[in-house]
Scaffold this motif. Structure first.
Motif, PDB file in Angstrom:
ATOM      1  N   ARG A 143       2.421   7.108  -6.557  1.00  0.00           N
ATOM      2  CA  ARG A 143       1.501   8.198  -6.899  1.00  0.00           C
ATOM      3  C   ARG A 143       2.094   9.556  -6.530  1.00  0.00           C
ATOM      4  O   ARG A 143       1.941  10.530  -7.268  1.00  0.00           O
ATOM      5  N   ARG A 144       2.743   9.615  -5.366  1.00  0.00           N
ATOM      6  CA  ARG A 144       3.350  10.878  -4.930  1.00  0.00           C
ATOM      7  C   ARG A 144       4.402  11.337  -5.923  1.00  0.00           C
ATOM      8  O   ARG A 144       4.424  12.489  -6.355  1.00  0.00           O
ATOM      9  N   ARG A 145       5.278  10.423  -6.317  1.00  0.00           N
ATOM     10  CA  ARG A 145       6.362  10.767  -7.243  1.00  0.00           C
ATOM     11  C   ARG A 145       5.833  11.180  -8.618  1.00  0.00           C
ATOM     12  O   ARG A 145       6.429  12.022  -9.286  1.00  0.00           O
ATOM     13  N   GLU A 146       4.731  10.561  -9.023  1.00  0.00           N
ATOM     14  CA  GLU A 146       4.146  10.877 -10.335  1.00  0.00           C
ATOM     15  C   GLU A 146       3.304  12.140 -10.306  1.00  0.00           C
ATOM     16  O   GLU A 146       2.896  12.631 -11.358  1.00  0.00           O
ATOM     17  N   ILE A 155       0.845  -1.194   0.000  1.00  0.00           N
ATOM     18  CA  ILE A 155       0.000   0.000   0.000  1.00  0.00           C
ATOM     19  C   ILE A 155       0.882   1.246   0.000  1.00  0.00           C
ATOM     20  O   ILE A 155       0.659   2.190  -0.770  1.00  0.00           O
ATOM     21  N   GLU A 156       1.899   1.237   0.855  1.00  0.00           N
ATOM     22  CA  GLU A 156       2.799   2.386   0.934  1.00  0.00           C
ATOM     23  C   GLU A 156       3.555   2.563  -0.370  1.00  0.00           C
ATOM     24  O   GLU A 156       3.745   3.691  -0.840  1.00  0.00           O
ATOM     25  N   PRO A 170      -2.609  12.655   3.509  1.00  0.00           N
ATOM     26  CA  PRO A 170      -2.976  12.153   4.846  1.00  0.00           C
ATOM     27  C   PRO A 170      -2.974  10.616   4.921  1.00  0.00           C
ATOM     28  O   PRO A 170      -2.547  10.044   5.919  1.00  0.00           O
ATOM     29  N   ARG A 171      -3.427   9.962   3.870  1.00  0.00           N
ATOM     30  CA  ARG A 171      -3.407   8.493   3.857  1.00  0.00           C
ATOM     31  C   ARG A 171      -1.965   7.988   3.864  1.00  0.00           C
ATOM     32  O   ARG A 171      -1.649   7.018   4.553  1.00  0.00           O
ATOM     33  N   HIS A 172      -1.090   8.653   3.116  1.00  0.00           N
ATOM     34  CA  HIS A 172       0.305   8.243   3.079  1.00  0.00           C
ATOM     35  C   HIS A 172       0.923   8.368   4.473  1.00  0.00           C
ATOM     36  O   HIS A 172       1.625   7.462   4.925  1.00  0.00           O
ATOM     37  N   VAL A 173       0.651   9.462   5.153  1.00  0.00           N
ATOM     38  CA  VAL A 173       1.160   9.637   6.521  1.00  0.00           C
ATOM     39  C   VAL A 173       0.603   8.544   7.430  1.00  0.00           C
ATOM     40  O   VAL A 173       1.333   7.956   8.230  1.00  0.00           O
ATOM     41  N   ASN A 232      -4.850  11.323  -7.739  1.00  0.00           N
ATOM     42  CA  ASN A 232      -5.467  10.479  -6.718  1.00  0.00           C
ATOM     43  C   ASN A 232      -4.522  10.184  -5.544  1.00  0.00           C
ATOM     44  O   ASN A 232      -4.797   9.311  -4.726  1.00  0.00           O
ATOM     45  N   TYR A 233      -3.422  10.931  -5.446  1.00  0.00           N
ATOM     46  CA  TYR A 233      -2.515  10.795  -4.303  1.00  0.00           C
ATOM     47  C   TYR A 233      -3.139  11.484  -3.096  1.00  0.00           C
ATOM     48  O   TYR A 233      -3.648  12.597  -3.198  1.00  0.00           O
TER      49      TYR A 233
END
Length: 93
Positions: free
Chosen positions: A63-66, A56-57, A74-77, A70-71
């Motif tokens: 997604r963050r790098r791209e 998942i991470e 808050p979900r990443h944190v 849809n990134y």
């Protein structure tokens, strides 16, 4: 060194993202947070949780790098917080 430990040790993320996640570990409650994050039954062990959290991470990081629309920061944190807390339990246990 096992595969999970190797994957965790090789994670390279922006300092601010890691710091936010590290701060979140103080409030992390496994039962509450894993249920919300994974949307499945709570894994019995830290190893099982990490096996679910790592892909998942990785997807969130992609997604963050791209710069994907849809990134979700808050979900990443949240996911990184759980990953750090579960990794701590995995190494201790």
């Amino acid at each position: 060194m096992c595969r999970i430990t190797k994957e965790i040790n090789e994670l390279r993320r922006p300092g601010l993202l890691v710091e936010a996640a590290a701060q979140g570990t103080a409030l992390y409650e496994r039962r509450r947070d894993l249920r919300r994050m994974l949307r499945v039954a709570i894994p019995a062990t830290a190893r099982a949780a990490l096996e679910k959290l790592l892909p998942i991470e990785a997807e969130l990081e992609k997604r963050r790098r791209e710069g994907a629309t849809n990134y979700c920061l808050p979900r990443h944190v949240d996911i990184l917080t759980a990953l750090l807390a579960e990794a701590r339990s995995f190494r201790v246990g």
